[in-house]
Enzyme design. Structure first.
Site, mmCIF file in Angstrom:
data_model
loop_
_atom_site.group_PDB
_atom_site.id
_atom_site.type_symbol
_atom_site.label_atom_id
_atom_site.label_comp_id
_atom_site.label_asym_id
_atom_site.label_seq_id
_atom_site.Cartn_x
_atom_site.Cartn_y
_atom_site.Cartn_z
ATOM 1 N N HIS A 151 7.147 -2.507 -14.628
ATOM 2 C CA HIS A 151 8.217 -2.597 -13.628
ATOM 3 C C HIS A 151 9.553 -2.057 -14.123
ATOM 4 O O HIS A 151 10.565 -2.228 -13.438
ATOM 5 C CB HIS A 151 8.407 -4.060 -13.204
ATOM 6 C CG HIS A 151 7.242 -4.651 -12.493
ATOM 7 N ND1 HIS A 151 6.159 -5.151 -13.159
ATOM 8 C CD2 HIS A 151 6.977 -4.794 -11.170
ATOM 9 C CE1 HIS A 151 5.275 -5.611 -12.284
ATOM 10 N NE2 HIS A 151 5.741 -5.391 -11.072
ATOM 11 N N SER A 211 0.863 -1.190 0.000
ATOM 12 C CA SER A 211 0.000 0.000 0.000
ATOM 13 C C SER A 211 0.891 1.229 0.000
ATOM 14 O O SER A 211 1.122 1.862 1.025
ATOM 15 C CB SER A 211 -0.924 0.001 1.223
ATOM 16 O OG SER A 211 -1.719 1.168 1.243
ATOM 17 N N GLU A 212 1.440 1.548 -1.181
ATOM 18 C CA GLU A 212 2.455 2.598 -1.268
ATOM 19 C C GLU A 212 1.949 3.956 -0.785
ATOM 20 O O GLU A 212 2.645 4.672 -0.057
ATOM 21 C CB GLU A 212 2.974 2.717 -2.702
ATOM 22 C CG GLU A 212 3.897 1.599 -3.135
ATOM 23 C CD GLU A 212 3.162 0.307 -3.485
ATOM 24 O OE1 GLU A 212 1.899 0.351 -3.599
ATOM 25 O OE2 GLU A 212 3.816 -0.726 -3.655
#
Length: 333
Positions: free
Chosen positions: A128, A58-59
């Protein structure tokens, strides 16, 4: 005392964090799977679990918690892992951490370090594999670091942790296992001080992060052709040591900038523009940028390689600059 060990880039980085945690009890280390050692060996058993926290995915939540912790006396070091995960915490990074000190008239400080790894060239695919250094350099209030050696990553990590402003350290994933001599004694490298990795007289090559090793390999190859290449590693992008870069350009009169990020609005573009503005009358040829292509990173290894700068492209760019042969940057990939 005074000795050195041959350590890896990742090991030197983690060692710096551990040393700062021993020195300053306000330093806390946060990230996903830290206590499991998934992203490198860290002496988790040495510190209480309150100081080494494994986080949920949960950045936005945990970067926000880091901002609050920094404002109330701690010095959080948060490992975001992939640099693209910064996007999920964009408001906390660029709208809160970067601006709070300014908007509070200096009454509040945010001594926060965000660790973001650049994984490219390894078939990580588009979600990514970004290299967003320029994106965050465009947010005033953030300091940006991009080390290229074990020695540099350790010294710059120490400095970043001691900073009273938020710092993003972009660690190049292609360098994690690179080994070099690292002093055993504690040391710090100031932000805003570039390093001349190789001296030369014909062309200045300014290289960012993992591109530094690429530049050094190209310089060694070009030496056989009688071309002397000076390689400059900015080490920190914000603040930037423009003085060292300009001094090199004054000597050589030719510039190639290598950036593993895409071309448009890249940090390479900022460097080239500033060099032209400040050093125009010293230039013997127009600066050339060697960057990644302006495409989402392909998953296919063969396609991805075609989008990235490499030693051959760097060497050819240097030859073109020496011969004053201008090749448009957008056709170099």
């Amino acid at each position: 005392m005074g000795g050195s060990t041959r350590g890896t880039y990742l090991g030197a980085h983690l060692s710096a964090i551990a040393e700062e945690m021993r020195r300053d009890p306000a330093v806390v280390f946060m990230g996903q799977d830290l206590r499991a050692g998934v992203f490198g060996r860290f002496p988790v058993d040495e510190f209480h679990e309150d100081r080494v926290r494994s986080l949920p995915i949960s950045e936005a939540g945990f970067v926000g918690a880091g901002v609050g912790a920094a404002m109330t006396g701690l010095r959080p070091v948060i490992d975001i892992t992939y640099s693209t995960f910064l996007y999920s915490a964009m408001d906390q990074v660029v709208n809160q951490a970067a601006k709070i000190r300014y908007m509070s008239g200096g009454q509040a400080k945010v001594p926060l370090v965000l660790l973001a790894s650049l994984f490219y060239g390894g078939a990580q695919a588009a979600h990514h594999a970004d290299r967003p250094m320029a994106l965050f350099a465009n947010s005033p209030g953030l300091k940006i670091v991009a080390p290229s050696t074990p020695y540099d990553v350790k010294g710059l990590t120490v400095t970043a942790i001691r900073e009273d402003d938020p710092v993003i350290i972009f660690k190049d994933g292609n360098l994690m296992g690179v080994r070099d001599e690292v002093p055993e004694d504690q040391y710090a490298i100031p932000l805003g001080v570039a390093d001349v990795k190789r001296e030369g007289s014909d062309v200045t090559v300014v290289a960012i992060a993992g591109a530094v090793r690429m530049a050094l390999r190209a310089a060694a190859e070009l030496e056989a052709d009688g071309i002397s290449v000076e390689v400059i590693d900015p080490r920190s992008l914000v603040p930037l040591d423009q003085q060292t870069i300009n001094a090199s350009v004054a000597k050589t009169g030719r510039v190639v900038v290598i950036d593993p990020a895409p071309l448009t609005c890249s940090f390479a573009s900022e460097l080239a523009a500033t060099i032209v503005e400040e050093m125009f009358w010293h230039l013997k040829a127009a600066p050339v940028r060697v960057t990644a292509a302006d495409v989402p990173t392909p998953f296919s290894p063969s396609l991805e390689r075609r989008t990235l700068p490499d030693v051959a492209r760097v060497a050819q760019a240097v030859r073109n600059v020496v011969q004053e042969k201008r090749v448009p940057a957008r056709t170099e990939t």
